[in-house]
Design a protein around this motif. Structure first.
Motif, PDB file in Angstrom:
ATOM      1  N   HIS A   2     -34.059  -9.753 -67.859  1.00 37.71           N
ATOM      2  CA  HIS A   2     -34.695  -8.563 -67.290  1.00 37.71           C
ATOM      3  C   HIS A   2     -35.180  -7.692 -68.429  1.00 37.71           C
ATOM      4  CE1 HIS A   2     -33.219  -9.305 -63.221  1.00 37.71           C
ATOM      5  NE2 HIS A   2     -32.060  -9.600 -63.748  1.00 37.71           N
ATOM      6  N   HIS A  17     -33.381 -14.582 -58.725  1.00 40.93           N
ATOM      7  CA  HIS A  17     -32.148 -15.221 -59.224  1.00 40.93           C
ATOM      8  C   HIS A  17     -31.858 -16.568 -58.556  1.00 40.93           C
ATOM      9  CE1 HIS A  17     -31.736 -10.859 -59.970  1.00 40.93           C
ATOM     10  NE2 HIS A  17     -31.148 -11.236 -61.079  1.00 40.93           N
ATOM     11  N   HIS A  66     -25.199  -6.177 -60.188  1.00 42.39           N
ATOM     12  CA  HIS A  66     -26.640  -6.047 -59.977  1.00 42.39           C
ATOM     13  C   HIS A  66     -27.043  -7.099 -58.955  1.00 42.39           C
ATOM     14  CE1 HIS A  66     -27.844  -9.351 -62.763  1.00 42.39           C
ATOM     15  NE2 HIS A  66     -29.088  -9.142 -62.434  1.00 42.39           N
ATOM     16  N   SER A  69     -27.853  -9.870 -58.232  1.00 39.68           N
ATOM     17  CA  SER A  69     -28.073 -11.208 -58.765  1.00 39.68           C
ATOM     18  C   SER A  69     -27.540 -12.328 -57.867  1.00 39.68           C
ATOM     19  CB  SER A  69     -27.393 -11.317 -60.132  1.00 39.68           C
ATOM     20  OG  SER A  69     -26.020 -10.995 -60.002  1.00 39.68           O
ATOM     21  N   GLU A  78     -26.942 -15.041 -66.959  1.00 37.91           N
ATOM     22  CA  GLU A  78     -28.195 -14.594 -67.570  1.00 37.91           C
ATOM     23  C   GLU A  78     -28.157 -14.635 -69.094  1.00 37.91           C
ATOM     24  OE1 GLU A  78     -29.335 -10.913 -65.686  1.00 37.91           O
ATOM     25  OE2 GLU A  78     -29.840 -11.974 -63.842  1.00 37.91           O
TER      26      GLU A  78
HETATM   27 ZN   LIG Z   1     -30.662 -10.435 -62.836  1.00 35.23          ZN
END
Ligand SMILES: [Zn+2]
Length: 325
Positions: free
Chosen positions: A71, A151, A215, A217, A297
């Motif tokens: 991100h 995601h 978040h 995700s 991530e």
């Molecule tokens: Zn993310």
């Protein structure tokens, strides 16, 4: 054999940062391992790990952005240099890392084939808007302006599709090993089938199937196992919520008796998650727990292999199953 040697000298000259990065990813300093077969650059760790699983010994895979969030992260000059000899550049797409492909295409001196894995997914399999239950999120952190949850690597079905697509692409680039890539993609899919079945068993008797993500995700992950992801703590990845937003989250959790709060190893500042836990406990919700769920991530140096994806996903399943009742 001269190019890797030249690459080695350059890497030493460029110093520790470069060396740490490339050694962490399994290659010699500043460049590709000295082996035949396609050279595959992958935009961030889960995509790289799936590519490694499919590539086996027949192709080399290196990640960029392994240590920073997709991100809004930026590739380092050392990572851009890997482009000189890369044949394929694999991205997740769906508005997450597309900008890297654009940037790399403009940087590369020779044509590089961009493989957009997200494009191999059927529209019906894509989740909307951060995969939350409420509309109106700020998606400024994503590039594309559309409202697709990017995601998708966290969905097991989606990861299987990514592996199939990678096998086809590698087979096209390296015909003599096409059957090997296909066989490894099938083996990878079979491992994920096992994980799916194990997860279904672990979550089977859970009456409480809700969790608050850090978040947005984990929507595809939740979907894989029939779980419910509540609206996230951080709407924009990396930005802690305002006091007003925190109070809204607390209210939602109290109303819906959400007692499992996910934190992510990628974010150091997770005081909001702890504050929510303490506030819920203070207001009488019992057994509120923080559980670490990794959206994959980033990857610490040295850990990224073709087995990493399945292992991390399995750890997520086990952690969440341990927290839900
Ligand atoms: Zn993310």
């Amino acid at each position: 054999m001269t190019r890797p040697l030249r690459g080695l000298a350059l890497g030493v000259a460029l110093g520790l940062a470069v060396t740490a990065l490339t050694l962490g990813c399994g290659g010699p300093a500043d460049g590709w391992p000295d082996r035949p077969g396609p050279k595959v650059l992958a935009s961030f760790p889960p995509v790289a790990s799936i590519a490694m699983a499919v590539a086996g010994p027949d192709a080399a895979v290196l990640p960029v952005m392994s240590g920073q969030s997709p991100h809004g992260g930026e590739p380092k000059p050392s990572e851009l240099r890997l482009l000189r000899r890369a044949d394929l550049f694999v991205i997740n797409g769906l508005g997450l890392d597309d900008r890297l492909a654009t940037k790399f295409a403009g940087t590369s001196a020779r044509p590089i084939r961009v493989v957009n894995l997200g494009e191999s997914l059927a529209a019906k399999d894509l989740l909307d808007g951060g995969a939350c239950e409420h509309e109106g999120h700020d998606h400024a952190a994503h590039d594309s302006g559309d409202n697709t949850d990017p995601h998708a690597w966290l969905g097991l079905k989606h990861a299987r599709t990514y592996a199939t697509k990678l096998a086809a692409e590698l087979g096209q680039a390296d015909g003599p090993h096409a059957a090997d890539y296909e066989a490894r993609a099938k083996a990878f899919a079979a491992k994920l089938d096992t994980l799916q079945a194990d997860g279904v068993t672990l979550f089977k008797d859970k009456a409480d199937r809700k969790f608050l993500p850090f978040h947005a995700s984990m929507g595809y992950f939740a979907q894989s196992f029939g779980l419910t992801m509540i609206e996230p703590i951080q709407v924009v990845p990396g930005q802690e919520p305002s006091p007003k937003k925190l109070e809204e989250i607390v209210k939602t959790c109290l109303d819906r008796k959400v007692r499992v709060i996910a934190v992510e190893p990628q974010f150091s500042a997770q005081s909001s998650a702890k504050r929510i836990r303490d506030e819920l406990t203070r207001r009488g919700l019992t057994d509120v727990v923080l559980v670490e769920l990794d959206p994959l991530e980033t990857c610490p140096a040295g850990e990224l292999t073709g087995d990493w994806y399945e292992a991390k996903m399995r750890a997520n399943v086990v952690a969440l199953a341990g927290a839900l009742k």
